[in-house]
Design a protein around this motif. Structure first.
Motif, PDB file in Angstrom:
ATOM      1  N   GLU A   6      -1.726 -30.426 -11.001  1.00 19.43           N
ATOM      2  CA  GLU A   6      -2.631 -31.506 -10.593  1.00 19.43           C
ATOM      3  C   GLU A   6      -2.799 -31.848  -9.034  1.00 19.43           C
ATOM      4  O   GLU A   6      -1.819 -31.130  -8.377  1.00 19.43           O
ATOM      5  CB  GLU A   6      -1.978 -32.972 -11.058  1.00 19.43           C
ATOM      6  N   LEU A  20      -9.037 -36.657  -8.502  1.00 19.82           N
ATOM      7  CA  LEU A  20      -8.078 -36.011  -8.575  1.00 19.82           C
ATOM      8  C   LEU A  20      -8.360 -34.824  -9.570  1.00 19.82           C
ATOM      9  O   LEU A  20      -9.522 -34.863  -9.999  1.00 19.82           O
ATOM     10  CB  LEU A  20      -6.970 -36.574  -9.643  1.00 19.82           C
ATOM     11  N   CYS A  22      -7.462 -31.307 -12.129  1.00 17.42           N
ATOM     12  CA  CYS A  22      -6.197 -30.858 -13.072  1.00 17.42           C
ATOM     13  C   CYS A  22      -6.786 -29.342 -13.289  1.00 17.42           C
ATOM     14  O   CYS A  22      -7.896 -28.979 -13.705  1.00 17.42           O
ATOM     15  CB  CYS A  22      -6.228 -31.569 -14.331  1.00 17.42           C
ATOM     16  N   TRP A  36      -5.570 -37.918 -18.852  1.00 20.21           N
ATOM     17  CA  TRP A  36      -5.052 -38.642 -17.454  1.00 20.21           C
ATOM     18  C   TRP A  36      -4.080 -39.677 -17.792  1.00 20.21           C
ATOM     19  O   TRP A  36      -4.543 -40.467 -18.326  1.00 20.21           O
ATOM     20  CB  TRP A  36      -5.923 -38.755 -16.358  1.00 20.21           C
ATOM     21  N   TYR A  95      -0.829 -37.662 -13.979  1.00 19.19           N
ATOM     22  CA  TYR A  95      -0.404 -36.657 -14.553  1.00 19.19           C
ATOM     23  C   TYR A  95      -1.429 -36.236 -15.605  1.00 19.19           C
ATOM     24  O   TYR A  95      -2.002 -37.189 -16.173  1.00 19.19           O
ATOM     25  CB  TYR A  95       0.908 -36.895 -15.628  1.00 19.19           C
ATOM     26  N   CYS A  96      -1.835 -35.015 -15.546  1.00 18.66           N
ATOM     27  CA  CYS A  96      -2.574 -34.575 -16.679  1.00 18.66           C
ATOM     28  C   CYS A  96      -1.933 -33.833 -17.861  1.00 18.66           C
ATOM     29  O   CYS A  96      -0.998 -33.238 -17.652  1.00 18.66           O
ATOM     30  CB  CYS A  96      -3.659 -33.792 -16.286  1.00 18.66           C
ATOM     31  N   THR A 121       0.780 -36.132  -9.230  1.00 11.03           N
ATOM     32  CA  THR A 121       0.409 -36.165  -7.918  1.00 11.03           C
ATOM     33  C   THR A 121       0.396 -37.657  -7.562  1.00 11.03           C
ATOM     34  O   THR A 121      -0.131 -38.673  -8.507  1.00 11.03           O
ATOM     35  CB  THR A 121      -1.214 -35.614  -7.795  1.00 11.03           C
TER      36      THR A 121
END
Length: 127
Positions: A6, A20, A22, A36, A95-96, A121
Motif C-alpha cells: 500500500e 491510496l 495497492c 480496503w 490495509y489492502c 499505510t
C-alpha cells in the motif's frame, strides 16, 4: 508468497483528499477481488470498500459512501482508493487485502474472506 504493497497515505486537513494505491509485484490483481480495510487505534479492523473479480462490482461501508471510490488501474496493476471530503474519523491505518480463494464470488466486507494483506499505510485527518 503473495506480497501486497500500500502507498499514498499521509496527513491531510478535514475536507481534504488522498489517493491510496495497492500493488502486487508479479501478481495480476485484475484476477482477484481486492478490499480496503482500516484500523484505528483501539478499534477492530473494519471493511471500507472492495471490488470484485470479474465484473468489478463494488461495495462501500455506509460511512464512506459518496466520498470514497475504489477502482482498478490494470495498466499499472494497482487498485486505487480515492478518498475525498476526509473526516477526522477516517484516521486509521489502511490495509489492502486479496481474496485468492473465492473465484467468481462477489466481494464482501468480511475480513475472513481475504487471505493476504499489505503492511498498511497511515491516513491522518487533522487540522
Amino acid at each position: 508468497q503473495v506480497q501486497l504493497v500500500e502507498s499514498g497515505g499521509g496527513l491531510v486537513p478535514p475536507g481534504g483528499s488522498l489517493r491510496l494505491s495497492c500493488s502486487a509485484p508479479g501478481l495480476p490483481l485484475s484476477y482477484y477481488s481486492i478490499s480496503w480495510f482500516r484500523q484505528a487505534p483501539g478499534k477492530e479492523r473494519e471493511g471500507v470498500s472492495c471490488i470484485s473479480q470479474g465484473d468489478d462490482s463494488k461495495l462501500y461501508t455506509d460511512s464512506v459512501k459518496g466520498r470514497f471510490t475504489i477502482s482498478r488501474d490494470n495498466v499499472k496493476n494497482t487498485v486505487l482508493l480515492e478518498m475525498n471530503r476526509l473526516k477526522p474519523e477516517d484516521t486509521a491505518v489502511y490495509y489492502c487485502g486479496i481474496d485468492t480463494r473465492n473465484y467468481r464470488s462477489p466481494c464482501v466486507l468480511d475480513r475472513q474472506r481475504y487471505d493476504y494483506w499489505g503492511q498498511g499505510t497511515q491516513v491522518t485527518v487533522s487540522s
